[in-house]
Design a protein around this motif. Sequence first.
Motif, PDB file in Angstrom:
ATOM      1  N   ALA A   1      -2.283  13.835  38.571  1.00 46.41           N
ATOM      2  CA  ALA A   1      -3.430  13.773  37.651  1.00 46.41           C
ATOM      3  C   ALA A   1      -4.752  13.600  38.403  1.00 46.41           C
ATOM      4  O   ALA A   1      -5.083  14.416  39.254  1.00 46.41           O
ATOM      5  CB  ALA A   1      -3.206  12.677  36.612  1.00 46.41           C
ATOM      6  N   ALA A   2      -5.502  12.538  38.105  1.00 44.64           N
ATOM      7  CA  ALA A   2      -6.827  12.330  38.718  1.00 44.64           C
ATOM      8  C   ALA A   2      -6.733  12.178  40.229  1.00 44.64           C
ATOM      9  O   ALA A   2      -7.654  12.559  40.952  1.00 44.64           O
ATOM     10  CB  ALA A   2      -7.510  11.108  38.107  1.00 44.64           C
ATOM     11  N   ALA A   3      -5.628  11.635  40.735  1.00 46.10           N
ATOM     12  CA  ALA A   3      -5.463  11.499  42.184  1.00 46.10           C
ATOM     13  C   ALA A   3      -5.360  12.882  42.827  1.00 46.10           C
ATOM     14  O   ALA A   3      -5.933  13.129  43.890  1.00 46.10           O
ATOM     15  CB  ALA A   3      -4.235  10.656  42.515  1.00 46.10           C
ATOM     16  N   LYS A   4      -4.660  13.784  42.172  1.00 45.78           N
ATOM     17  CA  LYS A   4      -4.536  15.158  42.672  1.00 45.78           C
ATOM     18  C   LYS A   4      -5.898  15.845  42.693  1.00 45.78           C
ATOM     19  O   LYS A   4      -6.258  16.499  43.672  1.00 45.78           O
ATOM     20  CB  LYS A   4      -3.555  15.933  41.791  1.00 45.78           C
ATOM     21  CG  LYS A   4      -3.352  17.372  42.192  1.00 45.78           C
ATOM     22  CD  LYS A   4      -2.344  18.010  41.243  1.00 45.78           C
ATOM     23  CE  LYS A   4      -2.258  19.484  41.420  1.00 45.78           C
ATOM     24  NZ  LYS A   4      -1.320  20.107  40.464  1.00 45.78           N
ATOM     25  N   ASP A   5      -6.662  15.657  41.629  1.00 48.72           N
ATOM     26  CA  ASP A   5      -8.007  16.244  41.578  1.00 48.72           C
ATOM     27  C   ASP A   5      -8.883  15.684  42.694  1.00 48.72           C
ATOM     28  O   ASP A   5      -9.601  16.424  43.361  1.00 48.72           O
ATOM     29  CB  ASP A   5      -8.659  15.978  40.227  1.00 48.72           C
ATOM     30  CG  ASP A   5      -7.990  16.736  39.089  1.00 48.72           C
ATOM     31  OD1 ASP A   5      -7.268  17.722  39.355  1.00 48.72           O
ATOM     32  OD2 ASP A   5      -8.180  16.332  37.936  1.00 48.72           O
ATOM     33  N   ALA A   6      -8.845  14.371  42.889  1.00 46.42           N
ATOM     34  CA  ALA A   6      -9.690  13.725  43.900  1.00 46.42           C
ATOM     35  C   ALA A   6      -9.268  14.107  45.315  1.00 46.42           C
ATOM     36  O   ALA A   6     -10.109  14.300  46.192  1.00 46.42           O
ATOM     37  CB  ALA A   6      -9.661  12.214  43.730  1.00 46.42           C
ATOM     38  N   ALA A   7      -7.967  14.231  45.555  1.00 44.66           N
ATOM     39  CA  ALA A   7      -7.465  14.579  46.887  1.00 44.66           C
ATOM     40  C   ALA A   7      -7.660  16.057  47.199  1.00 44.66           C
ATOM     41  O   ALA A   7      -7.765  16.443  48.361  1.00 44.66           O
ATOM     42  CB  ALA A   7      -5.987  14.214  47.013  1.00 44.66           C
TER      43      ALA A   7
ATOM     44  N   SER B   1      -7.658   7.103  52.206  1.00 43.90           N
ATOM     45  CA  SER B   1      -8.862   6.689  51.473  1.00 43.90           C
ATOM     46  C   SER B   1     -10.132   7.271  52.072  1.00 43.90           C
ATOM     47  O   SER B   1     -11.189   6.658  51.987  1.00 43.90           O
ATOM     48  CB  SER B   1      -8.970   5.160  51.469  1.00 43.90           C
ATOM     49  OG  SER B   1      -7.936   4.605  50.716  1.00 43.90           O
ATOM     50  N   GLY B   2     -10.056   8.447  52.649  1.00 38.67           N
ATOM     51  CA  GLY B   2     -11.200   9.027  53.339  1.00 38.67           C
ATOM     52  C   GLY B   2     -12.359   9.439  52.468  1.00 38.67           C
ATOM     53  O   GLY B   2     -13.504   9.345  52.870  1.00 38.67           O
TER      54      GLY B   2
ATOM     55  N   VAL C   1      -9.977   6.234  42.813  1.00 36.89           N
ATOM     56  CA  VAL C   1      -8.740   6.462  42.057  1.00 36.89           C
ATOM     57  C   VAL C   1      -7.613   5.599  42.615  1.00 36.89           C
ATOM     58  O   VAL C   1      -6.836   5.009  41.855  1.00 36.89           O
ATOM     59  CB  VAL C   1      -8.360   7.965  42.079  1.00 36.89           C
ATOM     60  CG1 VAL C   1      -6.997   8.198  41.460  1.00 36.89           C
ATOM     61  CG2 VAL C   1      -9.419   8.796  41.363  1.00 36.89           C
ATOM     62  N   LEU C   2      -7.512   5.497  43.932  1.00 36.15           N
ATOM     63  CA  LEU C   2      -6.441   4.713  44.547  1.00 36.15           C
ATOM     64  C   LEU C   2      -6.499   3.250  44.133  1.00 36.15           C
ATOM     65  O   LEU C   2      -5.450   2.613  43.960  1.00 36.15           O
ATOM     66  CB  LEU C   2      -6.501   4.824  46.073  1.00 36.15           C
ATOM     67  CG  LEU C   2      -6.183   6.196  46.655  1.00 36.15           C
ATOM     68  CD1 LEU C   2      -6.470   6.214  48.159  1.00 36.15           C
ATOM     69  CD2 LEU C   2      -4.746   6.589  46.375  1.00 36.15           C
TER      70      LEU C   2
END
Length: 82
Positions: A10-16, A36-37, A44-45
């Motif tokens: 979800a949002a982690a996939k979008d952010a990464a 966490s770069g 999100v993390l």
Amino acid sequence: MASGTVRYWAAAKDAAGVAEEPFEAETLGELIRRISGNPELERVLRRSSFLVNGAPAGTRDPGTIRLPEGAVVEVLPPFAGG
């Protein structure tokens, strides 16, 4: 040092910007620091929960959760609805 795969949802996939990627880390805490770069993913993390080989990390200190060789770590941000 263990190597494995981190999967973003979800949002982690979008952010990464990727669905998954390889990692090398001894503990979940180290893995979180390494990925966490970018500021959006870091945000999100902080709200996410984590599974290590399907087992929830829960409220344990991520620095105490050792990652086995070949681990799959899933990053699960809060989901709406339910």
